[in-house]
Design an enzyme around this catalytic site. Structure first.
Site, PDB file in Angstrom:
ATOM      1  N   CYS A  75       0.778  -0.845   0.188  1.00  0.00           N
ATOM      2  CA  CYS A  75       0.317   0.003  -0.054  1.00  0.00           C
ATOM      3  C   CYS A  75       0.884   1.495   0.022  1.00  0.00           C
ATOM      4  O   CYS A  75       1.824   1.265   1.312  1.00  0.00           O
ATOM      5  CB  CYS A  75      -0.694   0.026   1.118  1.00  0.00           C
ATOM      6  SG  CYS A  75      -1.771   1.443   1.563  1.00  0.00           S
ATOM      7  N   CYS A  78       0.236   3.630   3.601  1.00  0.00           N
ATOM      8  CA  CYS A  78       0.648   2.866   4.700  1.00  0.00           C
ATOM      9  C   CYS A  78       1.918   2.081   5.135  1.00  0.00           C
ATOM     10  O   CYS A  78       2.951   1.740   5.578  1.00  0.00           O
ATOM     11  CB  CYS A  78      -0.153   2.340   5.290  1.00  0.00           C
ATOM     12  SG  CYS A  78      -1.132   0.687   5.706  1.00  0.00           S
ATOM     13  N   CYS A 124      -7.303  -1.414   1.570  1.00  0.00           N
ATOM     14  CA  CYS A 124      -6.126  -1.372   2.811  1.00  0.00           C
ATOM     15  C   CYS A 124      -6.760  -2.401   3.865  1.00  0.00           C
ATOM     16  O   CYS A 124      -7.493  -1.252   4.426  1.00  0.00           O
ATOM     17  CB  CYS A 124      -4.994  -0.905   2.763  1.00  0.00           C
ATOM     18  SG  CYS A 124      -3.503  -1.071   3.860  1.00  0.00           S
ATOM     19  N   CYS A 147      -9.133  -5.250  -9.228  1.00  0.00           N
ATOM     20  CA  CYS A 147      -8.543  -3.932  -9.667  1.00  0.00           C
ATOM     21  C   CYS A 147      -7.872  -3.356  -9.336  1.00  0.00           C
ATOM     22  O   CYS A 147      -8.938  -2.809  -8.643  1.00  0.00           O
ATOM     23  CB  CYS A 147      -9.685  -4.402 -10.792  1.00  0.00           C
ATOM     24  SG  CYS A 147      -9.798  -3.100 -12.313  1.00  0.00           S
TER      25      CYS A 147
HETATM   26 FE    FE Z   1      -2.273   1.173   3.709  1.00  0.00          FE
END
Ligand code: FE
Length: 160
Positions: A75, A78, A124, A147
């Protein structure tokens, strides 16, 4: 006189993914909850728009839709590890597509009925950043197609 040869990389990606983001970690999986003001401060404007406001990058515009490097995708907001390149497949949709996540709780799912469509939003699992959507038209073995928006992914190559 010949023009100078250029060995410089293209400048299209000069924007830093996480300019000054002390919350970014590829090992910490504990839930991360920050105020909108803090997110705005630690993310680049483009990452912020997708991650915190659910924007979608234009198809075929992102850096990973046809990328085939071996490694992991995290991600961009983060650092949470999300996908392995082994689970990435060539999709004609214009966004990076995966058939499974790295860990079952790498991501969380939310019902999304915006734009008159019944879709499943993927966020996330650590920071709840909007990543994209998941569809049921993916390849074996899962039949899933995650996606994703390139802009909210960070690629880390495998060590040789
Ligand atoms: Fe994240």
């Amino acid at each position: 006189m010949l023009p100078p040869t250029t060995t410089q990389k293209p400048t299209a990606m000069t924007e830093k993914q996480h300019p000054v983001n002390p919350y970014y970690s590829r090992t910490d999986t504990t839930s991360l909850t920050l105020s909108d003001a803090v997110w705005k401060e630690v993310l680049s404007p483009a990452v912020y728009e997708v991650a915190r406001h659910g924007s979608t990058e234009h198809a075929f515009s992102g850096k990973y839709w046809d990328y085939e490097g071996k490694g992991s995708y995290s991600c961009a907001a983060c650092g949470n590890r999300l996908f392995r390149s082994d689970a990435k497949f060539a999709s004609s949709c214009g966004w990076p597509s995966f058939f499974e996540t790295l860990r079952p709780n790498s991501v969380l799912y939310r019902r999304d009925s915006s734009f008159g469509m019944a879709r499943t939003e993927v966020v996330c699992g650590r920071c709840k950043a909007h990543l994209g959507h998941v569809f049921d038209d993916g390849p074996a073995p899962t039949g899933k197609r995650f996606c994703m928006n390139s802009i909210v992914l960070d690629f880390e190559p495998d060590k040789e």
